[in-house]
Design an enzyme around this catalytic site. Structure first.
Site, PDB file in Angstrom:
ATOM      1  N   PRO A 100       0.953  -1.239   0.069  1.00 26.24           N
ATOM      2  CA  PRO A 100       0.390   0.122  -0.020  1.00 26.24           C
ATOM      3  C   PRO A 100       0.588   1.406   0.483  1.00 26.24           C
ATOM      4  CG  PRO A 100      -1.436  -1.529   1.566  1.00 26.24           C
ATOM      5  CD  PRO A 100       0.633  -1.803   1.270  1.00 26.24           C
ATOM      6  N   GLU A 101       0.482   1.865  -1.264  1.00 27.81           N
ATOM      7  CA  GLU A 101       1.357   3.424  -1.047  1.00 27.81           C
ATOM      8  C   GLU A 101       0.644   4.541  -0.408  1.00 27.81           C
ATOM      9  OE1 GLU A 101       3.486   3.773  -4.348  1.00 27.81           O
ATOM     10  OE2 GLU A 101       4.018   1.961  -4.919  1.00 27.81           O
TER      11      GLU A 101
ATOM     12  N   LYS B 201       2.871   6.944   4.772  1.00 29.62           N
ATOM     13  CA  LYS B 201       2.427   6.338   5.239  1.00 29.62           C
ATOM     14  C   LYS B 201       1.980   5.367   6.571  1.00 29.62           C
ATOM     15  CE  LYS B 201       5.173   4.031   2.220  1.00 29.62           C
ATOM     16  NZ  LYS B 201       5.618   3.142   0.945  1.00 29.62           N
TER      17      LYS B 201
ATOM     18  N   HIS C 144      -4.331 -14.807   9.808  1.00 25.60           N
ATOM     19  CA  HIS C 144      -3.143 -13.541  10.087  1.00 25.60           C
ATOM     20  C   HIS C 144      -4.241 -12.186  10.144  1.00 25.60           C
ATOM     21  CE1 HIS C 144      -1.240 -16.121   7.546  1.00 25.60           C
ATOM     22  NE2 HIS C 144      -2.023 -16.639   6.262  1.00 25.60           N
TER      23      HIS C 144
ATOM     24  N   ARG D 133       1.661 -10.897   5.973  1.00 23.15           N
ATOM     25  CA  ARG D 133       3.316 -11.086   5.623  1.00 23.15           C
ATOM     26  C   ARG D 133       3.578 -10.663   7.920  1.00 23.15           C
ATOM     27  NH1 ARG D 133       4.962  -8.817  -0.217  1.00 23.15           N
ATOM     28  NH2 ARG D 133       2.798 -10.233  -0.714  1.00 23.15           N
TER      29      ARG D 133
ATOM     30  N   ARG E 172      23.394  15.536  -6.890  1.00 18.72           N
ATOM     31  CA  ARG E 172      23.280  13.295  -7.084  1.00 18.72           C
ATOM     32  C   ARG E 172      23.359  12.956  -8.047  1.00 18.72           C
ATOM     33  NH1 ARG E 172      20.009  13.423  -1.784  1.00 18.72           N
ATOM     34  NH2 ARG E 172      19.890  11.273  -2.277  1.00 18.72           N
TER      35      ARG E 172
ATOM     36  N   ARG F 198      14.173  -2.192  -7.418  1.00 17.10           N
ATOM     37  CA  ARG F 198      12.767  -2.002  -7.747  1.00 17.10           C
ATOM     38  C   ARG F 198      12.375  -2.346  -9.080  1.00 17.10           C
ATOM     39  NH1 ARG F 198       9.405  -0.504  -4.411  1.00 17.10           N
ATOM     40  NH2 ARG F 198      10.505   0.252  -2.135  1.00 17.10           N
TER      41      ARG F 198
END
Length: 270
Positions: A2-3, A58, A91, A110, A151, A260
């Site tokens: 979830p973002e 988050k 769970h 998880r 950077r 990613r």
């Protein structure tokens, strides 16, 4: 995972049912999350009225009269409201029972999420060094430009750094970079101010659209009211490697950036 839009969707889903309600009991079936759930959580929260439900990055902040429950959904967690007494399935680790007859149930297959207690949440070690919220005036293209100088890292992991700006996860970073026409592999320090101004606008737009539409539908995400989000049908590039670009028809490429997967259009993004 979830973002930010999914977490904000959860907040909006649960807040009306929690705020003003008194907690009658907290049932913890498994304390073994990313960080162990405090042994005395039931003692601390039971009997208190919930004042507000907020979000920082988050993290969900369930503010009681004294103290705050800090919750993170981890990789596959969700919070949803169910009727008091509904039997728990596998769970389903925590129930926060309310006098209204509802329970806030935390599910996490998880066990990579968190439920922690703090008397000063904004100064908690998990929140203290976070960057600004992307949908506030504290975040803009000038901030991206200034922080990127010197950077050498790729721009995508740069905008996903929570010290730069919070909540720009993999899905929305991918989509915002496409909308801004920026190759995710480009060196962060080599991008112009004008392009960062455009990128910041697109980050805000993409996140706001996802929140408005209920968050992106992922296999493991369920909204706070029990309904999944439905933004995934509008994704332009995320998860579409090898498929044609919806704008120009060029085959989308998939690469690894910072461990990613990142999908981009070699024609639309430079």
């Amino acid at each position: 995972m979830p973002e930010l839009p999914e977490v904000e969707t959860t907040r909006r889903g649960i807040a009306p049912h929690l705020e003003g309600q008194r907690v009658s009991r907290v049932v913890v079936r498994d304390r073994r999350l990313r960080w162990p759930i405090p042994e005395d959580l039931d003692v601390r929260l039971s009997g208190q009225r919930i004042v507000s439900v907020e979000r920082r990055a988050k993290y969900l902040l369930i503010n009681a009269e004294v103290g705050t429950l800090i919750s993170h959904l981890g990789m596959s967690g969700n919070l949803r409201l169910v009727e008091l007494g509904l039997p728990a399935a596998k769970h389903e680790h925590v129930d926060i029972e309310l006098e209204s007859g509802l329970m806030l149930r935390y599910t996490d297959p998880r066990r990579f999420g968190a439920m922690l207690w703090s008397l000063d949440p904004l100064n908690h070690e998990l929140l203290l060094r976070l960057g600004p919220e992307p949908l506030t005036d504290l975040f803009d293209g000038e901030r991206l430009f200034q922080l990127s100088r010197g950077r050498s890292m790729a721009v995508k992991p740069f905008i996903m750094d929570n010290a730069v700006v919070v909540g720009v996860g993999n899905i929305y970073a991918t989509e915002a970079l496409f909308a801004a026409g920026i190759d995710p592999r480009r060196e962060a320090g080599g991008i112009s101010r004008a392009r960062y101004l455009k990128l910041a606008i697109e980050i805000k737009r993409v996140l706001a659209a996802a929140i408005e539409q209920g968050g992106t539908t992922l296999r493991d995400f369920i909204g706070g009211d029990g309904q999944p989000g439905y933004f995934q049908q509008e994704l332009f590039v995320y998860g579409r490697g090898g498929q044609p670009c919806k704008v120009c028809g060029t085959e989308l490429r998939e690469v690894k950036l910072g461990q990613r997967a990142s999908v981009y259009c070699p024609r639309c993004q430079r």
